[in-house]
Design a protein around this motif. Structure first.
Motif, PDB file in Angstrom:
ATOM      1  N   ILE A 110     -70.340  43.070  46.911  1.00  0.00           N
ATOM      2  CA  ILE A 110     -69.501  44.251  46.706  1.00  0.00           C
ATOM      3  C   ILE A 110     -68.075  43.842  46.379  1.00  0.00           C
ATOM      4  O   ILE A 110     -67.411  44.443  45.531  1.00  0.00           O
ATOM      5  CB  ILE A 110     -69.548  45.147  47.954  1.00  0.00           C
ATOM      6  N   MET A 111     -67.593  42.801  47.058  1.00  0.00           N
ATOM      7  CA  MET A 111     -66.266  42.257  46.795  1.00  0.00           C
ATOM      8  C   MET A 111     -66.425  40.883  46.150  1.00  0.00           C
ATOM      9  O   MET A 111     -67.161  40.040  46.654  1.00  0.00           O
ATOM     10  CB  MET A 111     -65.465  42.114  48.103  1.00  0.00           C
ATOM     11  N   ARG A 112     -65.744  40.677  45.019  1.00  0.00           N
ATOM     12  CA  ARG A 112     -65.812  39.368  44.376  1.00  0.00           C
ATOM     13  C   ARG A 112     -65.030  38.333  45.164  1.00  0.00           C
ATOM     14  O   ARG A 112     -65.483  37.223  45.371  1.00  0.00           O
ATOM     15  CB  ARG A 112     -65.291  39.467  42.941  1.00  0.00           C
ATOM     16  N   ARG A 113     -63.828  38.705  45.547  1.00  0.00           N
ATOM     17  CA  ARG A 113     -63.024  37.824  46.385  1.00  0.00           C
ATOM     18  C   ARG A 113     -61.824  38.604  46.905  1.00  0.00           C
ATOM     19  O   ARG A 113     -61.512  39.699  46.415  1.00  0.00           O
ATOM     20  CB  ARG A 113     -62.573  36.567  45.634  1.00  0.00           C
ATOM     21  N   TYR A 114     -61.170  38.015  47.900  1.00  0.00           N
ATOM     22  CA  TYR A 114     -59.921  38.575  48.426  1.00  0.00           C
ATOM     23  C   TYR A 114     -58.850  37.539  48.118  1.00  0.00           C
ATOM     24  O   TYR A 114     -58.861  36.432  48.679  1.00  0.00           O
ATOM     25  CB  TYR A 114     -60.018  38.826  49.932  1.00  0.00           C
ATOM     26  N   ALA A 115     -57.927  37.875  47.223  1.00  0.00           N
ATOM     27  CA  ALA A 115     -57.048  36.825  46.697  1.00  0.00           C
ATOM     28  C   ALA A 115     -55.814  37.428  46.043  1.00  0.00           C
ATOM     29  O   ALA A 115     -55.710  38.642  45.843  1.00  0.00           O
ATOM     30  CB  ALA A 115     -57.820  35.993  45.673  1.00  0.00           C
ATOM     31  N   ALA A 116     -54.898  36.530  45.691  1.00  0.00           N
ATOM     32  CA  ALA A 116     -53.710  36.915  44.937  1.00  0.00           C
ATOM     33  C   ALA A 116     -54.023  36.920  43.443  1.00  0.00           C
ATOM     34  O   ALA A 116     -54.795  36.090  42.954  1.00  0.00           O
ATOM     35  CB  ALA A 116     -52.565  35.948  45.220  1.00  0.00           C
ATOM     36  N   VAL A 117     -53.409  37.850  42.757  1.00  0.00           N
ATOM     37  CA  VAL A 117     -53.430  37.867  41.295  1.00  0.00           C
ATOM     38  C   VAL A 117     -52.012  37.562  40.834  1.00  0.00           C
ATOM     39  O   VAL A 117     -51.050  38.179  41.303  1.00  0.00           O
ATOM     40  CB  VAL A 117     -53.889  39.237  40.758  1.00  0.00           C
ATOM     41  N   LEU A 118     -51.891  36.580  39.928  1.00  0.00           N
ATOM     42  CA  LEU A 118     -50.573  36.165  39.457  1.00  0.00           C
ATOM     43  C   LEU A 118     -50.194  36.892  38.172  1.00  0.00           C
ATOM     44  O   LEU A 118     -51.054  37.286  37.387  1.00  0.00           O
ATOM     45  CB  LEU A 118     -50.543  34.657  39.206  1.00  0.00           C
ATOM     46  N   ARG A 119     -48.911  37.048  37.976  1.00  0.00           N
ATOM     47  CA  ARG A 119     -48.404  37.500  36.678  1.00  0.00           C
ATOM     48  C   ARG A 119     -48.328  36.247  35.814  1.00  0.00           C
ATOM     49  O   ARG A 119     -47.454  35.402  35.986  1.00  0.00           O
ATOM     50  CB  ARG A 119     -47.028  38.146  36.832  1.00  0.00           C
ATOM     51  N   HIS A 120     -49.299  36.113  34.905  1.00  0.00           N
ATOM     52  CA  HIS A 120     -49.528  34.810  34.270  1.00  0.00           C
ATOM     53  C   HIS A 120     -48.319  34.294  33.506  1.00  0.00           C
ATOM     54  O   HIS A 120     -48.053  33.083  33.490  1.00  0.00           O
ATOM     55  CB  HIS A 120     -50.783  34.841  33.377  1.00  0.00           C
ATOM     56  N   GLN A 121     -47.540  35.192  32.884  1.00  0.00           N
ATOM     57  CA  GLN A 121     -46.358  34.715  32.152  1.00  0.00           C
ATOM     58  C   GLN A 121     -45.372  34.010  33.089  1.00  0.00           C
ATOM     59  O   GLN A 121     -44.792  32.981  32.739  1.00  0.00           O
ATOM     60  CB  GLN A 121     -45.652  35.881  31.453  1.00  0.00           C
ATOM     61  N   ASN A 122     -45.194  34.560  34.287  1.00  0.00           N
ATOM     62  CA  ASN A 122     -44.243  33.989  35.229  1.00  0.00           C
ATOM     63  C   ASN A 122     -44.802  32.794  35.993  1.00  0.00           C
ATOM     64  O   ASN A 122     -44.061  32.110  36.694  1.00  0.00           O
ATOM     65  CB  ASN A 122     -43.777  35.061  36.211  1.00  0.00           C
ATOM     66  N   ALA A 123     -46.099  32.561  35.861  1.00  0.00           N
ATOM     67  CA  ALA A 123     -46.720  31.394  36.482  1.00  0.00           C
ATOM     68  C   ALA A 123     -46.820  30.231  35.492  1.00  0.00           C
ATOM     69  O   ALA A 123     -47.405  29.192  35.813  1.00  0.00           O
ATOM     70  CB  ALA A 123     -48.109  31.752  37.006  1.00  0.00           C
ATOM     71  N   GLY A 124     -46.252  30.413  34.287  1.00  0.00           N
ATOM     72  CA  GLY A 124     -46.235  29.329  33.312  1.00  0.00           C
ATOM     73  C   GLY A 124     -47.219  29.487  32.174  1.00  0.00           C
ATOM     74  O   GLY A 124     -47.260  28.652  31.272  1.00  0.00           O
ATOM     75  N   TYR A 125     -48.018  30.572  32.180  1.00  0.00           N
ATOM     76  CA  TYR A 125     -49.008  30.800  31.123  1.00  0.00           C
ATOM     77  C   TYR A 125     -48.475  31.890  30.199  1.00  0.00           C
ATOM     78  O   TYR A 125     -48.714  33.081  30.402  1.00  0.00           O
ATOM     79  CB  TYR A 125     -50.354  31.185  31.735  1.00  0.00           C
ATOM     80  N   ARG A 126     -47.738  31.467  29.183  1.00  0.00           N
ATOM     81  CA  ARG A 126     -46.988  32.408  28.357  1.00  0.00           C
ATOM     82  C   ARG A 126     -47.723  32.841  27.095  1.00  0.00           C
ATOM     83  O   ARG A 126     -47.207  33.641  26.320  1.00  0.00           O
ATOM     84  CB  ARG A 126     -45.629  31.794  27.997  1.00  0.00           C
ATOM     85  N   ALA A 127     -48.908  32.317  26.880  1.00  0.00           N
ATOM     86  CA  ALA A 127     -49.696  32.687  25.698  1.00  0.00           C
ATOM     87  C   ALA A 127     -51.098  33.076  26.145  1.00  0.00           C
ATOM     88  O   ALA A 127     -51.696  32.421  26.998  1.00  0.00           O
ATOM     89  CB  ALA A 127     -49.757  31.526  24.710  1.00  0.00           C
ATOM     90  N   ASN A 128     -51.598  34.165  25.583  1.00  0.00           N
ATOM     91  CA  ASN A 128     -52.976  34.553  25.892  1.00  0.00           C
ATOM     92  C   ASN A 128     -53.527  35.366  24.739  1.00  0.00           C
ATOM     93  O   ASN A 128     -52.765  35.950  23.944  1.00  0.00           O
ATOM     94  CB  ASN A 128     -53.046  35.343  27.205  1.00  0.00           C
ATOM     95  N   ALA A 129     -54.826  35.406  24.648  1.00  0.00           N
ATOM     96  CA  ALA A 129     -55.470  36.204  23.609  1.00  0.00           C
ATOM     97  C   ALA A 129     -56.869  36.590  24.061  1.00  0.00           C
ATOM     98  O   ALA A 129     -57.554  35.805  24.727  1.00  0.00           O
ATOM     99  CB  ALA A 129     -55.547  35.427  22.294  1.00  0.00           C
ATOM    100  N   MET A 130     -57.263  37.785  23.707  1.00  0.00           N
ATOM    101  CA  MET A 130     -58.651  38.193  23.846  1.00  0.00           C
ATOM    102  C   MET A 130     -59.332  37.829  22.530  1.00  0.00           C
ATOM    103  O   MET A 130     -58.895  38.276  21.464  1.00  0.00           O
ATOM    104  CB  MET A 130     -58.756  39.690  24.115  1.00  0.00           C
TER     105      MET A 130
END
Length: 344
Positions: free
Chosen positions: A224-244
């Motif tokens: 029912i629950m995948r996990r209990y965890a933090a979600v980061l704002r990826h740009q501020n965590a160093g991941y400044r590029a993304n694409a679907m």
């Protein structure tokens, strides 16, 4: 330029994205595991949240296991009307992510609807209200990968643990106490000692923190629950590029080709979605995160070479309209349906 984190912050960020063990006081358990004083841990997490590195800490539920239906939806909206369309879409309580992307189908959002209601009905109402010229409901036909951790510092990327697939009566929410547990666990965890007690107090409900933790662990075991965890704002965590990215692949070679994408540590989500002949024929969706545009292009090029696939789309985010967690079992869904679905 990558953000600078202290070694302690890197340690916390790399651990807190993984599934957190639940207890009456999750932060106390995490501090002990990391060898930190709890006051130091809480201070660092507050700093990281203030800097918009940590977006939230809460449960990540399977909508299907909660009885909800969910899907990726794409609208074709005139460019000058996109912002207003996004405002209308964002007002739906089941919309979590909503982006403007560079394609004929230019607004892409995820939509969840309660048990007994159809995604197509909700999407159709939104499409009419937005003046969409066309729209696609791209259902998740098969999930291959979800939730890779964003490695911070020198850590290596790793896959988040996949929960058991929901199925059967025991793998659905049972009774009012479990519904209450969902509403508490889906709420952003306060950065204080004994946060579960604070959550219950803020909601004005009574639930023992130990029982809440026990129920959460049961949710994980039951899928029912995948996990209990933090979600980061990826740009501020160093991941400044993304694409679907969306790839057209021969059905007969699906298993072979999907394995190429599953092995890529930069892919955080990998699904096969609905095909609409003549309208949408790229069913393999891979969400890729990278630290620079150059790295992103290199990853996509490597995937194309290794898979041998040359028919694919790169759908970069031009604007983030919304990114939030769907709040399940709230009256907002009923209010929206009463206002807009009557007569559908």
């Amino acid at each position: 330029m990558s953000p600078h984190f202290t070694r302690t912050q890197e340690l916390i960020l790399n651990r807190i994205q993984r599934d957190m063990p639940l207890s009456a006081d999750p932060y106390a358990g995490l501090a002990a595991e990391l060898g930190l004083d709890i006051d130091e841990l809480l201070a660092e997490i507050r700093t990281l949240k203030s800097a918009n590195v940590i977006r939230r800490i809460s449960a990540i539920f399977s909508a299907q296991a909660l009885g909800y239906s969910s899907s990726l939806v794409a609208f074709c909206v005139p460019g000058e009307e996109a912002d207003e369309a996004a405002r209308i879409i964002n007002a739906h309580p089941g919309v979590s992510h909503n982006y403007l992307r560079g394609h004929r189908y230019n607004i892409w959002f995820t939509l969840a609807v309660p048990p007994g209601q159809a995604i197509e009905d909700h999407a159709g109402v939104l499409a009419r209200r937005c003046g969409a010229r066309d729209f696609l409901v791209l259902k998740n036909e098969e999930m291959f990968k979800i939730g890779v951790m964003l490695a911070v510092g020198d850590a290596e990327p790793e896959d988040a643990p996949l929960a058991a697939r929901p199925g059967g009566a025991k793998n659905t929410v049972q009774g009012e106490d479990e519904v209450l547990a969902v509403t508490l666990l889906q709420t952003d965890l306060p950065v204080v000692k004994n946060p579960f007690a604070r959550l219950a107090a803020e909601r004005g409900v009574v639930m023992d923190p130990g029982l809440l933790a026990q129920t959460g662990e049961s949710f994980k075991e039951r899928g029912i629950m995948r996990r209990y965890a933090a979600v980061l704002r990826h740009q501020n965590a160093g991941y400044r590029a993304n694409a679907m990215t969306a790839w057209k692949l021969p059905v007969a070679r699906e298993a072979e080709l999907v394995s190429v994408f599953e092995k890529c540590p930069h892919i955080t989500h990998l699904y096969r979605r609905t095909v609409f002949p003549g309208r949408w024929e790229h069913p393999l969706f891979a969400m890729i995160h990278a630290k620079s545009d150059g790295e992103l292009e290199g990853i996509i090029g490597a995937l194309a070479r290794e898979s041998g696939l040359d028919d694919y789309l790169v759908l970069k985010s031009l604007k983030e309209y919304q990114k939030r967690r769907v709040m399940y079992f709230t009256p907002d869904f009923g209010k929206w349906a009463e206002k807009y679905l009557s007569g559908v």
